[in-house]
Design an enzyme around this catalytic site. Structure first.
Site, PDB file in Angstrom:
ATOM      1  N   ILE A  87      29.864  21.422  14.133  1.00 36.95           N
ATOM      2  CA  ILE A  87      29.107  20.466  13.320  1.00 36.95           C
ATOM      3  C   ILE A  87      29.622  20.551  11.890  1.00 36.95           C
ATOM      4  CG2 ILE A  87      26.799  19.807  12.517  1.00 36.95           C
ATOM      5  CD1 ILE A  87      27.224  19.564  15.557  1.00 36.95           C
ATOM      6  N   HIS A 103      23.338  28.305  23.834  1.00 34.71           N
ATOM      7  CA  HIS A 103      24.592  28.959  24.225  1.00 34.71           C
ATOM      8  C   HIS A 103      24.324  29.733  25.511  1.00 34.71           C
ATOM      9  CE1 HIS A 103      28.546  30.677  23.695  1.00 34.71           C
ATOM     10  NE2 HIS A 103      28.029  31.851  23.989  1.00 34.71           N
ATOM     11  N   ASP A 144      27.918  29.571  16.522  1.00 28.84           N
ATOM     12  CA  ASP A 144      27.039  30.492  17.271  1.00 28.84           C
ATOM     13  C   ASP A 144      26.463  31.615  16.416  1.00 28.84           C
ATOM     14  OD1 ASP A 144      29.216  30.279  20.163  1.00 28.84           O
ATOM     15  OD2 ASP A 144      27.512  29.035  19.537  1.00 28.84           O
TER      16      ASP A 144
HETATM   17  C1  GRF Z   1      25.380  24.504  29.274  1.00 33.18           C
HETATM   18  O1  GRF Z   1      25.766  25.618  30.036  1.00 33.18           O
HETATM   19  C2  GRF Z   1      25.056  24.930  27.880  1.00 33.18           C
HETATM   20  O2  GRF Z   1      24.524  26.233  27.797  1.00 33.18           O
HETATM   21  C3  GRF Z   1      26.397  24.906  27.216  1.00 33.18           C
HETATM   22  O3  GRF Z   1      27.069  23.799  27.772  1.00 33.18           O
HETATM   23  C4  GRF Z   1      26.550  23.576  29.084  1.00 33.18           C
HETATM   24  C5  GRF Z   1      26.128  22.146  29.148  1.00 33.18           C
HETATM   25  O4  GRF Z   1      25.915  21.805  30.466  1.00 33.18           O
HETATM   26  N1  GRF Z   1      26.246  24.752  25.793  1.00 33.18           N
HETATM   27  P1  GRF Z   1      25.392  20.304  30.740  1.00 33.18           P
HETATM   28  O5  GRF Z   1      26.415  19.356  30.126  1.00 33.18           O
HETATM   29  O6  GRF Z   1      24.041  20.188  30.085  1.00 33.18           O
HETATM   30  O7  GRF Z   1      25.328  20.198  32.238  1.00 33.18           O
END
Ligand code: GRF
Length: 188
Positions: A87, A103, A144
């Site tokens: 971002i 995350h 993060d």
């Molecule tokens: C998820 O595992 C989230 O933790 C990570 O990216 C993935 C997104 O999965 N940031 P989706 O696109 O919501 O299926």
């Protein structure tokens, strides 16, 4: 209360969040923004009748296009649900403590730019971690590293593979991400 979602991929978390707030008159999902025109998240938004917009790098990093859009929408919360780009600082400065990210690991371990998708779960497996989980945190200028809002854990077994770990983590995301978003919104 208004939410804007960002996603880069499948968007299963986006769909889950839309469903969670569908019946809630206090909360509206204004739109979903994605940097990936192939993302499955667009199909989900079409089916769920939620506005979805594609933007490219220029719009996000070289122009104030997305920032102006967000200022006009004036969301109470910007939610990154599987969004892979960093971002821009001016966006963070315009929405202090209003951008949250999820995350798929227990930060500060297994965080950082390259740590997304299966990379995280492969590393967790290689290190024989006894547990993993999700971290929901505010977004600041470093990947993060924003203040942690919530963490949920799941134990791992010897037979777990990166795929089974990913599934366990996704279950945590589906159960907790919308609830934590609601807590942040109502606590504002
Ligand atoms: C998820 O595992 C989230 O933790 C990570 O990216 C993935 C997104 O999965 N940031 P989706 O696109 O919501 O299926």
């Amino acid at each position: 209360k208004k939410i804007v979602l960002f996603a880069s991929g499948s968007g299963s978390n986006v769909e889950n969040i839309i469903h969670f707030f569908k019946g809630n008159p206090e909360v509206s999902i204004k739109c979903v923004l994605s940097n990936n025109k192939e993302a499955k998240v667009f199909e989900r938004c079409n089916r769920l009748e939620v506005s979805a917009l594609y933007f490219n790098r220029h719009s996000f990093y070289q122009s104030d296009c997305i920032l102006e859009l967000l200022k006009s929408l004036n969301p109470d919360l910007i939610v990154l649900a599987g969004f892979l780009w960093k971002i821009p600082d001016n966006l963070i400065q315009n929405f202090p403590d209003k951008i949250v990210n999820i995350h798929p690991a227990l930060l500060p371990k297994y965080g950082g730019k390259g740590m997304y998708g299966m990379h995280v779960h492969k590393s967790v497996k290689e290190n024989n971690e006894p547990e993993t989980g999700i971290t929901i945190h505010f977004v600041n200028e470093n990947y993060d590293e924003g203040a942690i809002i919530a963490q949920k854990k799941v134990t791992l077994e010897l037979g777990d593979t990166p795929e089974t770990i990913a599934e366990k983590v996704h279950q945590l995301e589906y159960e907790y991400f919308p609830k934590v978003i609601q807590q942040v919104l109502m606590g504002q």
